[in-house]
Scaffold this active site. Structure first.
Site, PDB file in Angstrom:
ATOM      1  N   PRO A  68       0.848  -1.204   0.000  1.00  0.00           N
ATOM      2  CA  PRO A  68       0.000   0.000   0.000  1.00  0.00           C
ATOM      3  C   PRO A  68       0.881   1.251   0.000  1.00  0.00           C
ATOM      4  O   PRO A  68       1.900   1.292   0.701  1.00  0.00           O
ATOM      5  CB  PRO A  68      -0.813  -0.130   1.297  1.00  0.00           C
ATOM      6  CG  PRO A  68      -0.132  -1.162   2.113  1.00  0.00           C
ATOM      7  CD  PRO A  68       0.647  -2.030   1.176  1.00  0.00           C
ATOM      8  N   HIS A  69       0.513   2.226  -0.819  1.00  0.00           N
ATOM      9  CA  HIS A  69       1.345   3.424  -0.897  1.00  0.00           C
ATOM     10  C   HIS A  69       0.483   4.640  -1.208  1.00  0.00           C
ATOM     11  O   HIS A  69      -0.610   4.507  -1.753  1.00  0.00           O
ATOM     12  CB  HIS A  69       2.435   3.248  -1.962  1.00  0.00           C
ATOM     13  CG  HIS A  69       1.886   2.857  -3.304  1.00  0.00           C
ATOM     14  ND1 HIS A  69       1.776   1.544  -3.692  1.00  0.00           N
ATOM     15  CD2 HIS A  69       1.405   3.596  -4.342  1.00  0.00           C
ATOM     16  CE1 HIS A  69       1.257   1.487  -4.909  1.00  0.00           C
ATOM     17  NE2 HIS A  69       1.026   2.721  -5.327  1.00  0.00           N
TER      18      HIS A  69
END
Lengths: 160, 592
Positions: A68-69
């Protein structure tokens, strides 16, 4: 910038409690709050931007990896947290495999272009099977950090 | 007893006999249509039934209606994907192929039967088309499972070649009766038949789908009737305007079958049933119409013509039409053998019977008997040998395993969703897992779990057992993902990551990308990735694994919808140019 420079032993969670990707985002951001990387008052806002990116599509890239970013103006420098799940996390990945290794990667607003390659390097590193296996077998967070430090500077071997 | 009572009794008995014979057909490995014909022949004036039926006009009427229904149902079952895969060779086979078959068979027939060349060509045209229902029966319900492309070509060809045969037959009759001469007027007739038929069919199909989804009818049972009514209207209107009604209903079926429709399931079932009804009624009627004793008289000559048809005309037609499309010799051989004849020729053979008068001295009865013989022979010889032929030529492919979905209960009308029932097999990925552990995509809800005669309201901790039926409410488009969740463990995962790629939906907008990654993509922010990529690639290049580079990001098409929209892409981050250089240096170091 490499994974060892972004992480430190106290931003690694060796046994995640989360069972889906929304919970794991919360858990890793809480870890960053506890480590002093994110201010407590910014926690919910940071969770929101990561969730927004995750809503557009899962960042599960297969092989049990989730990255996740997001970018946010609530941080001044790249921050990240790493988590390992022993039971597997339901991540809606395309290959339908549960995710066991999660790297949360946050970039200051407007700097993503500069750090795209950091993201690509992290993905490439986690793609290496021996590295993943070593992380999965490590007894605790500080061993995991040691493994990351040993591997992060070394570029992955070129595919033959 | 009233006449109608007798008629009802006879119809009932014949239908039942037809159905009973279908059980027998499977056991004998014989096409079911031959058995239907036999039932008619046995019931007919020369058989034990002694039914005296010689009304060619009525037979022609029944045949035409049944054909229209069968073609419409065939269209409903033809997926756009099959058409996209096969339309070029199929269209050539359905036009040029029919013409070549008709001409070669016609010349042979005029020589063998000692009739005029034009009458010979009429016979050739009548038997020129490959029968859709016979091919469908064998390809869809029979034991053969063919390589996809061949199956698609044969299905689309057989479904779309009847209009050409019908046109050639009518053209020959018109010439024989002196209504038109061979030349531009005949070509004009052809063009108008095809163009008007095609336009009416496609427009009618869209209009029907629109109407079904908009109209409010009192009972669910009325929707299939509405579709049938539209089908008849499309056929009739196209024919009235000088177009081919058969082409029109087939295309309308294709359009309707490939759109989302309210009550889709019941509409399909209804027309499937109608098509079977049409098959039985048509073949039994045609069987009644024939005089087996007359068949004996023409037998020898008909066999000769049939041999020319199967061993020369059809192979040459296939060679000419399919040559440009890189089929292997085996595939060409198999396609040549699938020249099954069916109801269309027999129905067409009633045309000259109706139009024959003492003045024009048309050899109509002779043509009818020969055609009848050819159809029966072709159905028996080719129909029974298709499976061994496919096996012998190595074109069989293992049957697809039963999909996990047992039935689609219904498409919901006012809610944008579907109700689907999954049967949990031993090897299902979901077996033994808790509901909360299933990787169900958003917009998917488990409505209930049926276990034996119990209904279990699903909760997060409910465990799914082998043998359960899990009934879900799905948002359209999510079914492939859900299929994976309930699919077999042994199934290959649908997406094996080929590279390190972040997946994205085609519907993600350029604006979202710029927000996530602060990069600039040269397109308006409202544009979706699907649109932007298709614009870059153009329709020709838009295919699986095609790649578009926007700045430092490379997008690869991972999944396309049936309509050609890009549904899923993989985003990879391109290495910096100095990165590649330093990597190259290092590998040299490594060697040293």
């Amino acid at each position: 910038m490499n994974l060892a420079e972004i992480l430190q032993a106290d931003t690694i969670v060796s046994d995640l409690a989360a069972s889906d990707r929304w919970q794991v985002i919360d858990e890793l951001i809480d870890c960053l709050v506890a480590a002093g990387k994110i201010k407590l008052e910014h926690r919910d806002a940071v969770v929101a931007v990561v969730r927004k990116r995750e809503t557009s599509m899962s960042t599960g890239i297969g092989f049990g990896i989730g990255i996740p970013h997001a970018s946010t103006d609530l941080i001044d420098d790249v921050v990240g947290a790493f988590g390992r799940s022993r039971k597997g996390i339901q991540f809606d990945a395309l290959d339908n495999q549960p995710v066991t290794l999660v790297m949360l990667f946050l970039v200051p607003q407007g700097q993503f272009q500069k750090h795209l390659h950091t993201l690509a390097d992290i993905a490439k590193l986690l793609h290496r099977k021996e590295f993943r296996q070593a992380l999965e077998q490590a007894p605790d967070a500080s061993t995991m950090y040691g493994i990351i430090r040993n591997n992060a500077t070394e570029k992955p071997p070129r595919p033959v | 007893m009233f006449l109608i009572d007798t008629l009802i009794l006879v119809t009932g008995v014949l239908l039942l006999l037809g159905l009973a014979s279908s059980k027998l057909a499977a056991r004998l490995g014989m096409p079911v249509l031959v058995l239907f014909l036999l039932v008619g022949m046995i019931a007919g004036s020369e058989g034990i039934g002694g039914l005296d039926f010689e009304d060619y006009r009525l037979a022609h009427g029944i045949g035409t209606v049944a054909l229209a229904v069968i073609l419409f149902d065939g269209g409903l079952g033809t997926s756009l994907a099959a058409i996209r895969l096969s339309w070029k060779p199929s269209i050539l086979l359905a036009t040029v192929g029919v013409l070549v078959t008709a001409v070669i068979t016609g010349v042979a027939a005029s020589w063998v039967l000692d009739i005029s060349l034009m009458e010979g060509l009429l016979l050739g045209s009548i038997v020129g088309s490959t029968d859709a229902s016979a091919v469908f029966v064998i390809l869809r319900w029979g034991g053969v499972s063919l390589a996809k492309r061949i199956a698609a070509v044969l299905e689309v060809e057989s479904a779309s070649n009847d209009p050409m045969a019908i046109f050639l037959t009518i053209g020959c009759i018109e010439v024989l009766l002196g209504h038109v001469t061979i030349g531009p007027s005949l070509l004009g007739l052809f063009a108008s038949q095809m163009a008007i038929g095609a336009i009416w069919g496609v427009a009618g199909g869209y209009a029907t789908a629109w109407l079904v989804n908009r109209i409010e009818l009192g009972a669910a049972g009325m929707y299939p009737v509405l579709v049938s009514a539209c089908c008849l209207l499309i056929f009739g209107a196209a024919a009235q305007l000088g177009g081919s009604g058969f082409l029109a209903v087939y295309l309308a079926g294709v359009v309707i079958g490939n759109r989302r429709l309210a009550f889709q399931r019941s509409i399909r079932r209804f027309h499937d049933a109608l098509a079977w009804m049409g098959q039985i009624v048509m073949f039994v009627t045609l069987g009644l119409l024939c005089f087996p004793s007359r068949l004996w008289d023409v037998g020898g000559k008909a066999i000769l013509i049939c041999i020319v048809l199967m061993c020369v005309a059809r192979p040459v037609a296939v060679l000419i039409s399919a040559m440009p499309f890189c089929f292997t010799e085996r595939e060409l051989g198999f396609m040549s053998w699938v020249g099954l004849k069916g109801a269309v020729p027999i129905t067409l053979a009633t045309f000259p019977l109706m139009l024959a008068t003492p003045e024009n001295s048309l050899q109509a009865p002779l043509i009818f008997d020969v055609v009848f013989f050819i159809v029966v022979l072709s159905a028996i010889v080719q129909g029974t040998s298709l499976n061994p032929a496919a096996r012998w030529l190595g074109l069989e492919r293992p049957r697809d395993p039963e999909p996990p979905v047992t039935l689609e209960i219904s498409s919901l009308r006012h809610v944008d969703g579907e109700v689907v029932d999954y049967a949990i097999g031993e090897d299902s990925r979901a077996a033994g897992r808790m509901v909360k552990d299933l990787a169900l995509p958003g917009g998917v809800v488990i409505a209930l779990i049926a276990r034996g005669d119990r209904v279990i309201p699903p909760q997060g901790i409910t465990r799914i057992h082998t043998g359960d039926h899990v009934i879900l409410v799905l948002r359209p488009g999510t079914q492939p993902l859900v299929n994976q969740v309930f699919g077999r463990i042994s199934d290959k995962p649908a997406m094996v990551p080929k590279a390190i790629e972040f997946p994205f939906r085609g519907s993600t907008t350029v604006g979202e990308f710029e927000e996530f990654y602060s990069i600039h993509i040269d397109a308006p922010p409202k544009t979706t990735l699907d649109e932007a990529m298709r614009r870059e690639l153009g329709p020709e290049q838009t295919a699986l694994d095609a790649v578009v580079v926007f700045g430092p990001l490379r997008f690869r098409i991972q999944r396309l919808s049936e309509t050609g929209r890009i549904e899923l892409v993989g985003m990879a981050i391109l290495p910096k140019s100095e990165d590649t250089e330093s990597e190259a240096e290092r590998s040299e170091d490594g060697i040293g």
